[in-house]
Design an enzyme around this catalytic site. Structure first.
Site, PDB file in Angstrom:
ATOM      1  N   GLU A 288       0.835  -1.222   0.000  1.00  0.00           N
ATOM      2  CA  GLU A 288       0.000   0.000   0.000  1.00  0.00           C
ATOM      3  C   GLU A 288       0.866   1.267   0.000  1.00  0.00           C
ATOM      4  OE1 GLU A 288      -2.684  -1.907  -0.955  1.00  0.00           O
ATOM      5  OE2 GLU A 288      -3.616  -0.051  -0.265  1.00  0.00           O
TER       6      GLU A 288
ATOM      7  N   THR B 171       5.242   2.119  -0.190  1.00  0.00           N
ATOM      8  CA  THR B 171       6.337   1.931   0.769  1.00  0.00           C
ATOM      9  C   THR B 171       6.473   3.170   1.666  1.00  0.00           C
ATOM     10  OG1 THR B 171       7.943   2.922  -0.725  1.00  0.00           O
ATOM     11  CG2 THR B 171       7.656   0.524  -0.904  1.00  0.00           C
TER      12      THR B 171
HETATM   13  C1  FAD Z   1       3.387  -9.538   0.904  1.00  0.00           C
HETATM   14  C2  FAD Z   1       3.046  -8.517  -0.139  1.00  0.00           C
HETATM   15  C3  FAD Z   1       1.710  -8.310  -0.445  1.00  0.00           C
HETATM   16  C4  FAD Z   1       1.369  -7.399  -1.435  1.00  0.00           C
HETATM   17  N1  FAD Z   1       0.036  -7.245  -1.778  1.00  0.00           N
HETATM   18  C5  FAD Z   1      -0.288  -6.489  -2.853  1.00  0.00           C
HETATM   19  C6  FAD Z   1      -1.637  -6.450  -3.353  1.00  0.00           C
HETATM   20  O1  FAD Z   1      -2.559  -7.017  -2.756  1.00  0.00           O
HETATM   21  N2  FAD Z   1      -1.874  -5.780  -4.498  1.00  0.00           N
HETATM   22  C7  FAD Z   1      -0.896  -5.124  -5.180  1.00  0.00           C
HETATM   23  O2  FAD Z   1      -1.187  -4.548  -6.230  1.00  0.00           O
HETATM   24  N3  FAD Z   1       0.389  -5.119  -4.731  1.00  0.00           N
HETATM   25  C8  FAD Z   1       0.711  -5.775  -3.594  1.00  0.00           C
HETATM   26  N4  FAD Z   1       2.010  -5.808  -3.147  1.00  0.00           N
HETATM   27  C9  FAD Z   1       3.034  -5.056  -3.863  1.00  0.00           C
HETATM   28  C10 FAD Z   1       3.507  -3.831  -3.128  1.00  0.00           C
HETATM   29  O3  FAD Z   1       2.478  -2.877  -3.047  1.00  0.00           O
HETATM   30  C11 FAD Z   1       4.757  -3.317  -3.846  1.00  0.00           C
HETATM   31  O4  FAD Z   1       5.765  -4.287  -3.708  1.00  0.00           O
HETATM   32  C12 FAD Z   1       5.212  -1.992  -3.305  1.00  0.00           C
HETATM   33  O5  FAD Z   1       4.299  -0.990  -3.662  1.00  0.00           O
HETATM   34  C13 FAD Z   1       6.603  -1.615  -3.819  1.00  0.00           C
HETATM   35  O6  FAD Z   1       6.638  -1.616  -5.196  1.00  0.00           O
HETATM   36  P1  FAD Z   1       7.805  -2.403  -5.988  1.00  0.00           P
HETATM   37  O7  FAD Z   1       7.680  -3.826  -5.591  1.00  0.00           O
HETATM   38  O8  FAD Z   1       7.722  -2.087  -7.426  1.00  0.00           O
HETATM   39  O9  FAD Z   1       9.142  -1.837  -5.399  1.00  0.00           O
HETATM   40  P2  FAD Z   1      10.013  -0.634  -5.948  1.00  0.00           P
HETATM   41  O10 FAD Z   1       9.137   0.481  -6.384  1.00  0.00           O
HETATM   42  O11 FAD Z   1      10.987  -1.163  -6.916  1.00  0.00           O
HETATM   43  O12 FAD Z   1      10.737  -0.187  -4.612  1.00  0.00           O
HETATM   44  C14 FAD Z   1      12.022  -0.638  -4.189  1.00  0.00           C
HETATM   45  C15 FAD Z   1      12.565   0.396  -3.213  1.00  0.00           C
HETATM   46  O13 FAD Z   1      12.738   1.659  -3.883  1.00  0.00           O
HETATM   47  C16 FAD Z   1      12.069   2.685  -3.183  1.00  0.00           C
HETATM   48  N5  FAD Z   1      11.546   3.687  -4.127  1.00  0.00           N
HETATM   49  C17 FAD Z   1      10.836   3.476  -5.253  1.00  0.00           C
HETATM   50  N6  FAD Z   1      10.514   4.644  -5.834  1.00  0.00           N
HETATM   51  C18 FAD Z   1      11.023   5.632  -5.047  1.00  0.00           C
HETATM   52  C19 FAD Z   1      11.019   7.065  -5.107  1.00  0.00           C
HETATM   53  N7  FAD Z   1      10.413   7.710  -6.094  1.00  0.00           N
HETATM   54  N8  FAD Z   1      11.667   7.741  -4.113  1.00  0.00           N
HETATM   55  C20 FAD Z   1      12.267   7.088  -3.090  1.00  0.00           C
HETATM   56  N9  FAD Z   1      12.315   5.733  -2.981  1.00  0.00           N
HETATM   57  C21 FAD Z   1      11.700   5.018  -3.953  1.00  0.00           C
HETATM   58  C22 FAD Z   1      10.921   1.982  -2.465  1.00  0.00           C
HETATM   59  O14 FAD Z   1      10.474   2.745  -1.361  1.00  0.00           O
HETATM   60  C23 FAD Z   1      11.602   0.680  -2.048  1.00  0.00           C
HETATM   61  O15 FAD Z   1      12.343   0.902  -0.879  1.00  0.00           O
HETATM   62  C24 FAD Z   1       2.377  -6.672  -2.121  1.00  0.00           C
HETATM   63  C25 FAD Z   1       3.715  -6.859  -1.785  1.00  0.00           C
HETATM   64  C26 FAD Z   1       4.052  -7.768  -0.811  1.00  0.00           C
HETATM   65  C27 FAD Z   1       5.506  -7.965  -0.489  1.00  0.00           C
END
Ligand code: FAD
Length: 407
Positions: free
Chosen positions: A384, A386
């Protein structure tokens, strides 16, 4: 707007009820489903489904305490077990999406079957893709109009309850897809895909660090057809204006987070409170008293730690209730929801780590649930939005910067 931070009397009554439920139904099976990660806790699931017969879903708007009650319930049940909470048959985040962007007819059609009748049902929301998570606007799943239907194609990962919601009849997955890539955010819409729809395929479930009782699925959409009327909100595409904070096309879908972030914040508070309660009980057992009224310079290190944990927890809870109460009053809570989520995600991570530290081997051992709560806590700082993304949203809203100006 003056907002009372005290929940209404009927909310406090509900709190006692959910606390008992957490203690009696969740704690005893907490370790079992942490170990047996992909096993469905059928007995608990059926018990909760049966209960939903007598509990109409709380209203997210209106003058009562409805949404605060949802948060209080989330806190209590996650005090019981956060993974099992996510296993409770309910529309869950899919419901938040339908509630935020759906018409009354759609709310009735999709949420109506979640009434405790027949077999348990689940809802889920699928936004994240292999190349799009934090940057939800980068999603590549497409929705193409074809006669009276939308045809969806793409891959969704990390979908909480995605296995149950796509498998058991009556459930649904809300899928975010673009109807026009050239329109950027303005082309992104959400679609309700009922369980069992041909073309929606479950690929598998993640093995995870924490909340292991919940399922986290990968779903593929391959020429998956849904009726036109399963689009949530308007089909109209408005080209995104990068100089504006938010635009109509994307706004409906993003409004989902205004309701879901306070709930996740409340879930975090529940896990943190589980760890803090345990620490306090253990200290009492060992004859250590925390002097809340003593001057700070007279406190022992342990007393200071416990008081700091309490303060972190209470700050997170009050921010959560504020954002929930604003939604109840029909106020825009986008800033406050992100504040609550960012604070609670960080607070619970710190509190549970401190609990393990203070308890030493007892906290690290699987003899107690403290190490599990530390593992369960971290997810609240990831899904939801990070920690970093929610802080970014707070900064944008305070400074009135668009997402293209501050990223
Ligand atoms: C157990 C689990 C359940 C989940 N359930 C759902 C669900 O029901 N539905 C759904 O759609 N998703 C779900 N997710 C996905 C989750 O919402 C995403 O993993 C999360 O939003 C992070 O996105 P990402 O994986 O692309 O990581 P990334 O965006 O690649 O992030 C990696 C790191 O980079 C940082 N970062 C990225 N962009 C920026 C920025 N602009 N400035 C500073 N830092 C940044 C992030 O904070 C993080 O620390 C789930 C994930 C997990 C692990």
């Amino acid at each position: 707007m003056p907002i009372s931070f005290e929940p209404a009397a009927n909310t406090t009554k509900a709190q006692d009820f959910y606390h008992r439920l957490a203690e009696e139904q969740m704690r005893p099976i907490s370790r079992k489903y942490d170990v047996h990660e992909h096993e469905m806790p059928w007995e608990f699931v059926r018990f909760m489904w049966d209960r939903s017969k007598s509990t109409p879903p709380a209203r997210l708007d209106g003058p009562d305490d409805g949404f605060v009650k949802v948060c209080v319930q989330a806190e209590e049940l996650c005090w019981g077990d956060a993974g099992l909470y996510l296993r409770i048959p309910s529309p869950a985040l899919g419901g938040s999406a339908v509630g935020a962007a759906g018409t009354n007819e759609q709310k009735l059609r999709f949420m109506g079957p979640f009434n405790g009748e027949g077999e348990p049902k689940w809802g889920a929301m699928a936004i994240t893709e292999p190349g799009a998570g934090s940057d939800a606007a980068a999603i590549t799943t497409t929705a193409t109009a074809d006669g009276d239907e939308w045809v969806l194609n793409g891959t969704k990962i990390f979908c909480t309850a995605g296995d149950a919601a796509s498998t058991y009849p009556g459930g649904f997955v809300v899928v975010w897809a673009t109807v026009d890539k050239s329109a950027g955010r303005g082309g992104i819409k959400s679609f309700v895909v009922p369980a069992g729809t041909p073309g929606m395929k479950l690929v598998g479930c993640e093995k995870k660090l924490g909340i292991r009782a919940s399922d986290t699925a990968t779903l593929i959409l391959e020429n998956c057809r849904v009726p036109k009327e399963n689009l949530l909100g308007s089909a109209e595409v408005k080209k995104a204006d990068p100089t504006k904070t938010g635009d109509k096309g994307f706004k409906g879908a993003m409004a989902t987070f205004d309701a879901s972030r306070p709930i996740v914040a409340a879930m975090a508070v529940g896990v943190g409170r589980a760890a803090l309660d345990f620490v306090k009980e253990e200290l009492t057992r060992q004859g250590v008293t925390v002097r809340y009224d003593a001057p700070r310079h007279e406190l022992t290190a342990i007393e200071r730690d416990v008081i700091d944990m309490e303060a972190e927890l209470q700050a997170a809870r009050l921010l959560t209730w504020r954002s929930a109460k604003m939604l109840n009053h029909g106020k825009r809570n986008n800033l406050e929801a992100s504040m609550a989520k960012a604070k609670a995600g960080l607070a619970v991570t710190k509190i549970t780590q401190k609990a393990v530290e203070l308890l030493g081997p007892l906290g690290y051992s699987q003899k107690t649930l403290v190490e599990k709560w530390m593992r369960d806590a971290k997810i609240n700082d990831i899904y939801e939005g990070t920690q970093q993304i929610n802080q970014l949203i707070v900064a944008r809203r305070i400074l009135d910067y668009s997402s293209s100006l501050l990223r």
